[in-house]
Design an enzyme around this catalytic site. Structure first.
Site, PDB file in Angstrom:
ATOM      1  N   ARG A   1       0.836  -1.209   0.000  1.00 31.49           N
ATOM      2  CA  ARG A   1       0.000   0.000   0.000  1.00 31.49           C
ATOM      3  C   ARG A   1       0.874   1.263   0.000  1.00 31.49           C
ATOM      4  O   ARG A   1       0.578   2.241   0.681  1.00 31.49           O
ATOM      5  CB  ARG A   1      -0.925   0.047   1.230  1.00 31.49           C
ATOM      6  CG  ARG A   1      -1.956  -1.051   1.297  1.00 31.49           C
ATOM      7  CD  ARG A   1      -2.980  -0.913   0.157  1.00 31.49           C
ATOM      8  NE  ARG A   1      -4.110  -1.782   0.369  1.00 31.49           N
ATOM      9  CZ  ARG A   1      -4.146  -3.080   0.079  1.00 31.49           C
ATOM     10  NH1 ARG A   1      -3.093  -3.669  -0.471  1.00 31.49           N
ATOM     11  NH2 ARG A   1      -5.229  -3.789   0.301  1.00 31.49           N
TER      12      ARG A   1
ATOM     13  N   SER B   1     -10.389  -0.341   3.183  1.00 32.96           N
ATOM     14  CA  SER B   1      -9.650  -0.489   4.444  1.00 32.96           C
ATOM     15  C   SER B   1      -9.200   0.889   4.915  1.00 32.96           C
ATOM     16  O   SER B   1      -8.566   1.625   4.162  1.00 32.96           O
ATOM     17  CB  SER B   1      -8.401  -1.334   4.234  1.00 32.96           C
ATOM     18  OG  SER B   1      -8.740  -2.617   3.796  1.00 32.96           O
TER      19      SER B   1
ATOM     20  N   GLU C   1      -4.780   4.365   5.945  1.00 31.09           N
ATOM     21  CA  GLU C   1      -4.500   4.065   4.539  1.00 31.09           C
ATOM     22  C   GLU C   1      -4.923   5.200   3.605  1.00 31.09           C
ATOM     23  O   GLU C   1      -4.120   5.632   2.764  1.00 31.09           O
ATOM     24  CB  GLU C   1      -5.177   2.747   4.153  1.00 31.09           C
ATOM     25  CG  GLU C   1      -4.447   2.062   3.034  1.00 31.09           C
ATOM     26  CD  GLU C   1      -5.357   1.249   2.184  1.00 31.09           C
ATOM     27  OE1 GLU C   1      -5.776   1.752   1.126  1.00 31.09           O
ATOM     28  OE2 GLU C   1      -5.647   0.100   2.576  1.00 31.09           O
TER      29      GLU C   1
HETATM   30  N1  EPU Z   1     -10.747 -10.346  10.605  1.00 30.44           N
HETATM   31  C1  EPU Z   1     -11.306 -10.153  11.853  1.00 30.44           C
HETATM   32  N2  EPU Z   1     -12.365  -9.287  11.949  1.00 30.44           N
HETATM   33  C2  EPU Z   1     -12.867  -8.629  10.867  1.00 30.44           C
HETATM   34  C3  EPU Z   1     -12.299  -8.843   9.596  1.00 30.44           C
HETATM   35  C4  EPU Z   1     -11.228  -9.710   9.491  1.00 30.44           C
HETATM   36  O1  EPU Z   1     -10.868 -10.725  12.854  1.00 30.44           O
HETATM   37  O2  EPU Z   1     -13.797  -7.850  11.058  1.00 30.44           O
HETATM   38  C5  EPU Z   1      -9.603 -11.261  10.472  1.00 30.44           C
HETATM   39  C6  EPU Z   1      -9.887 -12.344   9.430  1.00 30.44           C
HETATM   40  O3  EPU Z   1     -10.481 -13.447  10.025  1.00 30.44           O
HETATM   41  C7  EPU Z   1      -8.535 -12.663   8.882  1.00 30.44           C
HETATM   42  C8  EPU Z   1      -7.782 -11.353   9.009  1.00 30.44           C
HETATM   43  O4  EPU Z   1      -8.499 -10.533   9.938  1.00 30.44           O
HETATM   44  O5  EPU Z   1      -7.880 -13.626   9.663  1.00 30.44           O
HETATM   45  C9  EPU Z   1      -7.590 -10.651   7.679  1.00 30.44           C
HETATM   46  O6  EPU Z   1      -8.865 -10.366   7.114  1.00 30.44           O
HETATM   47  P1  EPU Z   1      -9.140 -10.325   5.525  1.00 30.44           P
HETATM   48  O7  EPU Z   1      -8.650 -11.571   4.908  1.00 30.44           O
HETATM   49  O8  EPU Z   1     -10.573  -9.951   5.343  1.00 30.44           O
HETATM   50  O9  EPU Z   1      -8.195  -9.196   4.958  1.00 30.44           O
HETATM   51  P2  EPU Z   1      -7.632  -7.822   5.549  1.00 30.44           P
HETATM   52  O10 EPU Z   1      -6.201  -8.011   5.899  1.00 30.44           O
HETATM   53  O11 EPU Z   1      -8.515  -7.288   6.627  1.00 30.44           O
HETATM   54  C10 EPU Z   1      -6.739  -6.972   3.252  1.00 30.44           C
HETATM   55  C11 EPU Z   1      -6.774  -5.694   2.474  1.00 30.44           C
HETATM   56  C12 EPU Z   1      -8.086  -5.556   1.726  1.00 30.44           C
HETATM   57  C13 EPU Z   1      -8.232  -6.758   0.786  1.00 30.44           C
HETATM   58  C14 EPU Z   1      -8.184  -8.036   1.632  1.00 30.44           C
HETATM   59  C15 EPU Z   1      -8.188  -9.274   0.773  1.00 30.44           C
HETATM   60  C16 EPU Z   1      -5.365  -4.127   3.684  1.00 30.44           C
HETATM   61  C17 EPU Z   1      -5.308  -2.914   4.547  1.00 30.44           C
HETATM   62  N3  EPU Z   1      -6.586  -4.563   3.377  1.00 30.44           N
HETATM   63  O12 EPU Z   1      -7.738  -6.878   4.266  1.00 30.44           O
HETATM   64  O13 EPU Z   1      -8.013  -4.385   0.928  1.00 30.44           O
HETATM   65  O14 EPU Z   1      -9.426  -6.697   0.056  1.00 30.44           O
HETATM   66  O15 EPU Z   1      -6.955  -8.074   2.402  1.00 30.44           O
HETATM   67  O16 EPU Z   1      -6.962  -9.406   0.137  1.00 30.44           O
HETATM   68  O17 EPU Z   1      -4.325  -4.658   3.310  1.00 30.44           O
HETATM   69  C18 EPU Z   1      -8.529  -2.086   0.754  1.00 30.44           C
HETATM   70  O18 EPU Z   1      -7.312  -1.879   0.656  1.00 30.44           O
HETATM   71  O19 EPU Z   1      -9.366  -1.138   0.737  1.00 30.44           O
HETATM   72  C19 EPU Z   1      -9.015  -3.434   0.969  1.00 30.44           C
HETATM   73  C20 EPU Z   1     -10.295  -3.726   1.162  1.00 30.44           C
END
Ligand code: EPU
Length: 349
Positions: free
Chosen positions: A168, A241, A336
Site C-alpha cells: 500500500r 480499508s 491508509e
Molecule cells: N478479521 C477479523 N475481523 C474482521 C475482519 C477480518 O478478525 O472484522 C480477520 C480475518 O479473520 C482474517 C484477518 O483478519 O484472519 C484478515 O482479514 P481479511 O482476509 O478480510 O483481509 P484484511 O487483511 O482485513 C486486506 C486488504 C483488503 C483486501 C483483503 C483481501 C489491507 C489494509 N486490506 O484486508 O483491501 O481486500 O486483504 O486481500 O491490506 C482495501 O485496501 O481497501 C481493501 C479492502
C-alpha cells in the site's frame, strides 16, 4: 485560458468521494486531455491556488473544503500494445474505471489482475497505494507509469522499479501531490499462473463444483467474496480499508502471540504483518455506530458513513479506534486513505 479550461466554481464534492462526505471545491475542472495539465497548473498558479488531482475519490477523506482548484482526472482510453505470443501490454488512461479494466482484460483472455476485481477507483489512482487483494498487488503486473512531475515540470515514464512500490505504498504516495499520473501500462499474459493461495479465495473456489478455475472464474469468485464482506460504496459510503495491516518487529510479535495465540499474522522479510481488522475487532468496534458514522459489521477495517457524516467525524472515530488498539495491543495503526482539506489524525502522544 479560462475558456479553454472549463473551470467551474463552488462545486460540491460529495459525489466525487466514496465516503460521500460534504466538501466544496472553490474551483473545479473536469480534465479529459493530458495536454491540459500544464495549463490547469498555470491557471491555479496565477491565482495563487493549490491544485488537487482527484481520481475516483475512493481512498481519501475530505477533512474540510478545498480552497483551491480540484482537477478531476477523466482521461479515458484503453488499448493493447506489444502483443507477443501469449503476452500483451494493456495501456489505460488514468480516468478509466479500474474494475471495468479488470473485466475487460479478463474477458479478453489475459491474466494477471483478476484478483483485483471490484476494487473501487480509477486506473490512475491504482499505483498510488499499489492496490492489492487476495494475494496480488498492482506492482506484480505494472510495467510503467506516465506522469507529469510538478516539481521539475517534466513528463516522465517511470518504470516499475522507479515507482518504489511497497505494501500500500509507492513513490507517488510518499510524495503526495508531486506526480500527476495520466497513463499506466500492465504486462498481462494468457498463460500466467493463477494466484489462488489466499485463504478466502481458496475456500470459495473449493466450494464450487468441478473443473479447474480460469481467470474469469477467479474474478467472479473475488467479486462474490468482496460483496459478502465489504460494503458497496454506492450503497454504504466507505473508503475501503481505513488502516494498513501493521508490520511489527519479530520480538513484539512473539510477545503478542503469547497473549493472543489466535492472532492472524503473516511473516514478512522484516518483521511480521498482523491483521488490523482482527485487532480492531478484538477491541469491540465491529458494527459500532456513532450518530452518523460507524464501523462495518462484517469487516472491522472499514469505516462507513451512515447518514451525512463529515470527514471530521470519520477521522475522530478513526482516532478513537487507533487509540484503543494502541492501549490494548501496543500497536500503532497507520491510516491508509489520504486526507485533504484539513488535518489528518492527531499525532500519537
Ligand atoms: N478479521 C477479523 N475481523 C474482521 C475482519 C477480518 O478478525 O472484522 C480477520 C480475518 O479473520 C482474517 C484477518 O483478519 O484472519 C484478515 O482479514 P481479511 O482476509 O478480510 O483481509 P484484511 O487483511 O482485513 C486486506 C486488504 C483488503 C483486501 C483483503 C483481501 C489491507 C489494509 N486490506 O484486508 O483491501 O481486500 O486483504 O486481500 O491490506 C482495501 O485496501 O481497501 C481493501 C479492502
Amino acid at each position: 485560458m479560462k475558456d479553454r479550461l472549463p473551470v467551474q466554481e463552488q462545486v460540491d464534492l460529495q459525489a466525487f468521494n466514496s465516503l460521500h462526505v460534504a466538501a466544496t471545491a472553490r474551483y473545479f475542472l473536469e480534465l479529459r486531455e493530458s495536454e491540459l495539465i500544464e495549463d490547469a497548473l498555470s491557471w491555479a498558479r496565477e491565482r495563487n491556488l493549490d491544485t488537487l488531482f482527484l481520481g475516483g475519490g475512493s481512498n481519501l477523506v475530505f477533512a474540510g473544503d478545498f480552497p483551491g482548484l480540484v482537477v478531476h482526472m477523466a482521461i479515458r482510453g484503453r488499448h493493447w500494445e506489444q502483443i507477443e505470443g501469449d503476452a500483451a501490454t494493456l495501456v489505460l488512461g488514468a480516468g478509466e474505471n479500474w474494475h471495468e479494466a479488470v473485466l475487460y482484460a479478463t474477458r479478453s483472455g489475459y491474466r494477471g489482475i483478476e484478483n483485483l476485481a471490484l476494487i473501487p477507483g480509477t486506473a490512475g489512482a491504482a499505483p498510488v497505494q499499489n492496490i492489492g487483494a487476495y494475494g496480488v498487488e498492482l506492482c506484480d503486473t505494472l510495467v510503467s507509469v506516465t506522469a507529469f512531475d510538478r516539481e521539475s515540470g517534466q513528463w516522465l515514464c517511470l518504470s516499475r522499479d522507479q515507482c518504489g512500490f511497497g505494501y500500500r505504498d509507492s513513490l507517488f504516495k510518499r510524495n503526495a501531490g508531486r506526480y500527476v499520473i495520466t497513463e499506466i501500462r500492465l504486462r498481462l499474459s494468457r498463460r500466467k499462473p493463477l494466484q489462488l493461495g489466499y485463504r478466502d479465495l481458496e475456500e470459495y473456489l473449493a466450494s464450487l463444483p468441478g473443473r479447474d478455475p480460469d481467470a474469469l472464474m477467479v474474478a467472479e469468485a473475488v467479486m462474490a467474496i468482496r460483496r459478502r464482506k465489504l460494503p458497496d460504496p454506492q450503497q454504504i459510503p466507505n473508503a475501503g480499508s481505513f488502516f494498513k495491516n501493521p508490520v511489527i518487529s519479530d520480538a513484539d510479535y512473539e510477545q503478542l502471540k503469547e497473549r493472543h495465540p489466535d492472532m492472524p499474522a503473516y511473516p514478512q522479510p522484516h518483521g511480521v504483518k498482523v491483521a488490523a481488522a482482527w485487532l480492531i475487532d478484538q477491541c469491540g468496534w465491529k458494527g459500532h455506530r456513532d450518530q452518523r458514522v460507524g464501523v462495518h459489521n462484517r469487516q472491522a477495517l472499514v469505516l462507513i458513513n451512515h447518514a451525512g457524516g463529515s470527514g471530521r467525524e470519520i477521522l475522530e472515530l478513526a482516532a478513537r479506534i487507533r487509540e484503543s488498539v494502541r492501549k490494548r495491543f501496543g500497536v500503532i495503526l497507520e491510516m491508509e486513505p489520504g486526507v485533504v482539506g484539513g488535518a489528518g489524525l492527531p499525532p500519537i502522544a
